[in-house]
Design a protein around this motif. Structure first.
Motif, PDB file in Angstrom:
ATOM      1  N   SER A  69       0.977  -1.217  -0.060  1.00 33.84           N
ATOM      2  CA  SER A  69      -0.058  -0.053  -0.118  1.00 33.84           C
ATOM      3  C   SER A  69       0.704   1.251   0.019  1.00 33.84           C
ATOM      4  O   SER A  69       2.181   1.262   0.378  1.00 33.84           O
ATOM      5  CB  SER A  69      -0.931  -0.124   1.001  1.00 33.84           C
ATOM      6  OG  SER A  69      -0.202  -0.006   2.366  1.00 33.84           O
ATOM      7  N   ASP A  70       0.241   2.377  -0.208  1.00 33.06           N
ATOM      8  CA  ASP A  70       1.179   3.525  -0.377  1.00 33.06           C
ATOM      9  C   ASP A  70       1.651   4.084   1.059  1.00 33.06           C
ATOM     10  O   ASP A  70       2.713   4.433   1.105  1.00 33.06           O
ATOM     11  CB  ASP A  70       0.269   4.605  -0.995  1.00 33.06           C
ATOM     12  CG  ASP A  70      -0.008   4.527  -2.480  1.00 33.06           C
ATOM     13  OD1 ASP A  70       0.595   4.032  -3.210  1.00 33.06           O
ATOM     14  OD2 ASP A  70      -1.162   5.291  -2.780  1.00 33.06           O
ATOM     15  N   ASP A  71       0.902   3.663   2.120  1.00 30.41           N
ATOM     16  CA  ASP A  71       1.371   3.930   3.430  1.00 30.41           C
ATOM     17  C   ASP A  71       2.308   2.823   3.915  1.00 30.41           C
ATOM     18  O   ASP A  71       2.736   2.917   4.937  1.00 30.41           O
ATOM     19  CB  ASP A  71       0.277   4.444   4.306  1.00 30.41           C
ATOM     20  CG  ASP A  71      -0.490   3.207   4.422  1.00 30.41           C
ATOM     21  OD1 ASP A  71      -0.572   1.917   4.133  1.00 30.41           O
ATOM     22  OD2 ASP A  71      -1.483   3.231   5.374  1.00 30.41           O
ATOM     23  N   ARG A  72       2.360   1.834   3.022  1.00 29.89           N
ATOM     24  CA  ARG A  72       3.348   0.662   3.365  1.00 29.89           C
ATOM     25  C   ARG A  72       3.150  -0.035   4.716  1.00 29.89           C
ATOM     26  O   ARG A  72       3.918  -0.615   5.464  1.00 29.89           O
ATOM     27  CB  ARG A  72       5.224   1.200   3.458  1.00 29.89           C
ATOM     28  CG  ARG A  72       5.361   1.802   2.264  1.00 29.89           C
ATOM     29  CD  ARG A  72       6.744   2.386   2.211  1.00 29.89           C
ATOM     30  NE  ARG A  72       7.723   1.388   2.280  1.00 29.89           N
ATOM     31  CZ  ARG A  72       8.223   0.820   0.946  1.00 29.89           C
ATOM     32  NH1 ARG A  72       7.499   1.117  -0.329  1.00 29.89           N
ATOM     33  NH2 ARG A  72       9.055  -0.083   0.824  1.00 29.89           N
ATOM     34  N   THR A  73       1.640  -0.211   4.906  1.00 34.27           N
ATOM     35  CA  THR A  73       1.291  -0.872   6.234  1.00 34.27           C
ATOM     36  C   THR A  73       0.662  -2.163   5.782  1.00 34.27           C
ATOM     37  O   THR A  73       0.287  -2.953   6.600  1.00 34.27           O
ATOM     38  CB  THR A  73       0.368   0.023   6.922  1.00 34.27           C
ATOM     39  OG1 THR A  73      -0.891   0.404   6.182  1.00 34.27           O
ATOM     40  CG2 THR A  73       1.075   1.150   7.487  1.00 34.27           C
ATOM     41  N   ARG A  74       0.332  -2.420   4.559  1.00 33.38           N
ATOM     42  CA  ARG A  74      -0.307  -3.454   4.058  1.00 33.38           C
ATOM     43  C   ARG A  74       0.191  -4.042   2.697  1.00 33.38           C
ATOM     44  O   ARG A  74       0.835  -3.403   1.964  1.00 33.38           O
ATOM     45  CB  ARG A  74      -1.896  -3.262   3.772  1.00 33.38           C
ATOM     46  CG  ARG A  74      -2.774  -3.061   4.945  1.00 33.38           C
ATOM     47  CD  ARG A  74      -4.300  -2.474   4.693  1.00 33.38           C
ATOM     48  NE  ARG A  74      -4.377  -1.527   3.545  1.00 33.38           N
ATOM     49  CZ  ARG A  74      -4.243  -0.363   3.529  1.00 33.38           C
ATOM     50  NH1 ARG A  74      -3.687   0.146   4.462  1.00 33.38           N
ATOM     51  NH2 ARG A  74      -4.185   0.501   2.518  1.00 33.38           N
ATOM     52  N   LEU A  75       0.030  -5.345   2.417  1.00 39.11           N
ATOM     53  CA  LEU A  75       0.349  -6.219   1.441  1.00 39.11           C
ATOM     54  C   LEU A  75      -0.659  -6.658   0.758  1.00 39.11           C
ATOM     55  O   LEU A  75      -1.502  -7.509   1.557  1.00 39.11           O
ATOM     56  CB  LEU A  75       1.600  -7.026   1.680  1.00 39.11           C
ATOM     57  CG  LEU A  75       2.064  -8.124   0.544  1.00 39.11           C
ATOM     58  CD1 LEU A  75       2.811  -7.074  -0.508  1.00 39.11           C
ATOM     59  CD2 LEU A  75       2.999  -9.185   1.053  1.00 39.11           C
ATOM     60  N   THR A  76      -1.021  -6.502  -0.450  1.00 42.29           N
ATOM     61  CA  THR A  76      -2.178  -6.987  -0.991  1.00 42.29           C
ATOM     62  C   THR A  76      -1.853  -8.019  -2.039  1.00 42.29           C
ATOM     63  O   THR A  76      -1.131  -7.595  -3.086  1.00 42.29           O
ATOM     64  CB  THR A  76      -3.065  -5.930  -1.723  1.00 42.29           C
ATOM     65  OG1 THR A  76      -3.522  -4.981  -0.838  1.00 42.29           O
ATOM     66  CG2 THR A  76      -4.593  -6.511  -2.382  1.00 42.29           C
ATOM     67  N   VAL A  91       4.104  -6.117   9.632  1.00 38.72           N
ATOM     68  CA  VAL A  91       4.691  -5.869  11.124  1.00 38.72           C
ATOM     69  C   VAL A  91       6.361  -5.629  10.903  1.00 38.72           C
ATOM     70  O   VAL A  91       6.838  -6.061  10.170  1.00 38.72           O
ATOM     71  CB  VAL A  91       4.323  -7.088  11.966  1.00 38.72           C
ATOM     72  CG1 VAL A  91       2.952  -7.388  12.115  1.00 38.72           C
ATOM     73  CG2 VAL A  91       4.828  -8.408  11.315  1.00 38.72           C
ATOM     74  N   SER A  92       6.840  -5.248  12.041  1.00 40.61           N
ATOM     75  CA  SER A  92       8.157  -4.723  12.238  1.00 40.61           C
ATOM     76  C   SER A  92       8.950  -5.504  12.412  1.00 40.61           C
ATOM     77  O   SER A  92      10.157  -5.736  12.011  1.00 40.61           O
ATOM     78  CB  SER A  92       8.153  -3.497  13.621  1.00 40.61           C
ATOM     79  OG  SER A  92       7.489  -4.231  14.680  1.00 40.61           O
ATOM     80  N   VAL A  96       6.559  -9.519  16.700  1.00 41.37           N
ATOM     81  CA  VAL A  96       5.138  -9.431  16.514  1.00 41.37           C
ATOM     82  C   VAL A  96       4.055 -10.465  16.357  1.00 41.37           C
ATOM     83  O   VAL A  96       3.125 -10.764  16.735  1.00 41.37           O
ATOM     84  CB  VAL A  96       4.789  -8.109  15.604  1.00 41.37           C
ATOM     85  CG1 VAL A  96       3.219  -7.707  15.623  1.00 41.37           C
ATOM     86  CG2 VAL A  96       5.652  -6.849  15.862  1.00 41.37           C
ATOM     87  N   PHE A  97       4.773 -11.252  15.161  1.00 42.77           N
ATOM     88  CA  PHE A  97       3.927 -12.480  14.890  1.00 42.77           C
ATOM     89  C   PHE A  97       3.580 -13.474  15.887  1.00 42.77           C
ATOM     90  O   PHE A  97       2.740 -13.999  16.161  1.00 42.77           O
ATOM     91  CB  PHE A  97       4.546 -13.269  13.619  1.00 42.77           C
ATOM     92  CG  PHE A  97       4.015 -14.373  13.137  1.00 42.77           C
ATOM     93  CD1 PHE A  97       2.877 -14.512  12.493  1.00 42.77           C
ATOM     94  CD2 PHE A  97       4.615 -15.721  13.424  1.00 42.77           C
ATOM     95  CE1 PHE A  97       2.123 -15.596  12.057  1.00 42.77           C
ATOM     96  CE2 PHE A  97       4.237 -16.850  12.842  1.00 42.77           C
ATOM     97  CZ  PHE A  97       2.979 -16.667  12.214  1.00 42.77           C
ATOM     98  N   GLU A  98       4.941 -13.730  16.560  1.00 47.34           N
ATOM     99  CA  GLU A  98       4.931 -14.722  17.374  1.00 47.34           C
ATOM    100  C   GLU A  98       4.514 -14.500  18.845  1.00 47.34           C
ATOM    101  O   GLU A  98       3.660 -15.154  19.505  1.00 47.34           O
ATOM    102  CB  GLU A  98       6.533 -15.119  17.947  1.00 47.34           C
ATOM    103  CG  GLU A  98       7.386 -15.520  16.952  1.00 47.34           C
ATOM    104  CD  GLU A  98       6.913 -16.868  16.256  1.00 47.34           C
ATOM    105  OE1 GLU A  98       6.308 -17.731  17.165  1.00 47.34           O
ATOM    106  OE2 GLU A  98       7.371 -16.957  15.319  1.00 47.34           O
ATOM    107  N   SER A  99       4.261 -13.168  19.015  1.00 45.17           N
ATOM    108  CA  SER A  99       3.363 -12.594  20.187  1.00 45.17           C
ATOM    109  C   SER A  99       1.806 -12.842  19.987  1.00 45.17           C
ATOM    110  O   SER A  99       1.124 -13.105  20.920  1.00 45.17           O
ATOM    111  CB  SER A  99       3.418 -11.149  20.402  1.00 45.17           C
ATOM    112  OG  SER A  99       4.878 -10.867  21.020  1.00 45.17           O
ATOM    113  N   ALA A 100       1.494 -12.597  18.484  1.00 38.50           N
ATOM    114  CA  ALA A 100       0.067 -12.863  18.280  1.00 38.50           C
ATOM    115  C   ALA A 100      -0.348 -14.286  18.416  1.00 38.50           C
ATOM    116  O   ALA A 100      -1.506 -14.816  19.049  1.00 38.50           O
ATOM    117  CB  ALA A 100      -0.152 -12.299  16.873  1.00 38.50           C
ATOM    118  N   VAL A 101       0.719 -15.181  18.049  1.00 44.09           N
ATOM    119  CA  VAL A 101       0.368 -16.645  18.084  1.00 44.09           C
ATOM    120  C   VAL A 101       0.260 -17.016  19.591  1.00 44.09           C
ATOM    121  O   VAL A 101      -0.645 -17.717  19.814  1.00 44.09           O
ATOM    122  CB  VAL A 101       1.544 -17.448  17.568  1.00 44.09           C
ATOM    123  CG1 VAL A 101       1.419 -18.774  17.786  1.00 44.09           C
ATOM    124  CG2 VAL A 101       1.627 -17.346  16.215  1.00 44.09           C
TER     125      VAL A 101
END
Length: 124
Positions: A69-76, A91-92, A96-101
């Motif tokens: 995305s233009d704001d570089r927050t999403r990948l489509t 995600v940075s 972040v991914f491991e924390s969500a899991v």
């Protein structure tokens, strides 16, 4: 990173500036009927630029393309695979991914201690 119910998926990749070669790893995490984490990892490659990417090796159906995305927050992505979404969140770090899991896994703490067959079946 993308989340679809119990499915958590991450594409971790980098694009080399010379020639745009892309290499990465796809990680899919889900939980079985007993509440145990099941993790699958797949290496992939492809080509990329600053904001568009071609991922090869993610599916049996050929290349998956994506755009930031233009704001570089999403990948489509042009199609879904693994998780039923084409919108992925940038995600940075893998932390972040491991924390969500880990946060999602807490839902299974009580049922996984039961002695039933598939005690966590239906936990969402």
């Amino acid at each position: 990173m993308a989340v679809d119910g119990e499915l958590h998926a991450m594409l971790a990749f980098q694009v080399h500036p010379e020639g745009g070669q892309l290499i990465g790893k796809y990680t899919m995490v889900h939980f079985d009927g007993q509440g145990k984490e099941v993790r699958e990892k797949t290496d992939f490659n492809g080509r990329g630029s600053d904001s568009t990417f071609e991922f090869d090796g993610l599916t049996d159906y050929g290349v998956v393309t994506g755009a930031l995305s233009d704001d570089r927050t999403r990948l489509t992505l042009d199609r879904d695979f693994g998780v039923q979404t084409t919108q992925w969140t940038i995600v940075s770090s893998t932390d972040v991914f491991e924390s969500a899991v880990k946060e999602y896994a807490k839902r299974f703490e009580s049922c996984s201690k039961k002695q039933d067959v598939d005690p966590c079946e239906g936990v969402a």
